[in-house]
Design a protein around this motif. Structure first.
Motif: not given
Length: 252
Positions: A60-79
């Motif tokens: 079974r081939l699965i592809t998950f496409t998503g988005r993260v909206t963060s409160k600042n740039h640092k947390y975004l890179h942690e994600a």
């Protein structure tokens, strides 16, 4: 969907987290579809078409496409750091909740995790995964049966399920497990305090957790059909014990 939750290796890919709000984009590709069928075709040299052969399924081939909206740039890179490590070296649990029965599969990475940063506080990503076992598994069901007795096992999936049977007790002359009229016998005795586990899918016996080769006498391994109660029994020529039948709701 508001009640959707998708987890990879225990981490939620949907909903709020420390790093920001995670959201699925588009379809969950490959999860709700059936995997591709596969078969070996043998040509009829002096006739039309091919000889029939058993049909199995590809991975079974699965592809998950998503988005993260963060409160600042640092947390975004942690994600992002967390995200690229999630598939790891494979063998990770992928769980989908909120679309009927909760279902799960074991997945491996199928390619790189790709990430883009449209803004300083938004990240979009795609995770390609492969479940080499193409089936999806739901609720786990148990039924214990004493030697000399019988009961029924069942599951609420959509395809046949392969059980696992754990046997214990004191049966010096071995025992026989029967499911739906088909028997698997183990002529080797089982002493008090020992545990035997029969993996019906792989047709293997584990003694106290270790693989034991060449253990079976009769070996008519039988799957459990969906939505229908199937008789299960344990018999022993001497001594007594019990068998616990474990079956997962199994889907394709």
């Amino acid at each position: 969907m508001d009640n959707e939750m998708i987890l990879l290796d225990g981490f939620p890919l949907t909903g709020p987290a420390r790093e920001g709000v995670w959201k699925r984009l588009g379809e969950l590709e490959g999860w709700f579809d059936s995997p591709d069928p596969k078969r070996k075709s043998v040509q009829r040299e002096n006739g039309d078409g091919n000889y029939p052969s058993e049909i199995h399924y590809e991975s079974r081939l699965i592809t998950f496409t998503g988005r993260v909206t963060s409160k600042n740039h640092k947390y975004l890179h942690e994600a992002g750091n967390r995200l690229v490590a999630l598939p790891g070296r494979g063998g990770k649990q992928f769980v989908v909740k909120g679309h009927g029965p909760t279902q799960e599969a074991i997945v491996d990475p199928r390619g790189k995790v790709s990430i883009t940063f449209p803004t300083d506080t938004r990240m979009e990503f795609q995770i390609p995964l492969e479940a080499v076992d193409p089936f999806k598994y739901g609720e786990r069901r148990f039924k214990s049966v004493a030697s000399g007795a019988s009961d029924t096992v069942f599951h609420r999936g959509t395809v046949e399920a392969w059980p696992s049977v754990t046997v214990s007790g004191s049966m010096p002359d071995g025992y026989t497990v029967t499911i739906g009229g088909q028997s698997v016998s183990v002529p080797m005795g089982i002493p008090s305090g020992a545990t035997h586990t029969i993996d019906y899918r792989r047709r293997r016996l584990y003694v106290n957790g270790s693989l034991f080769m060449g253990a079976f006498g009769a070996s008519n391994f039988r799957s459990v059909p969906p939505g229908r109660r199937t008789t299960a029994a344990l018999a022993a020529p001497s001594g007594s014990g019990s068998a616990t039948f474990t079956v997962y709701d199994t889907y394709v």
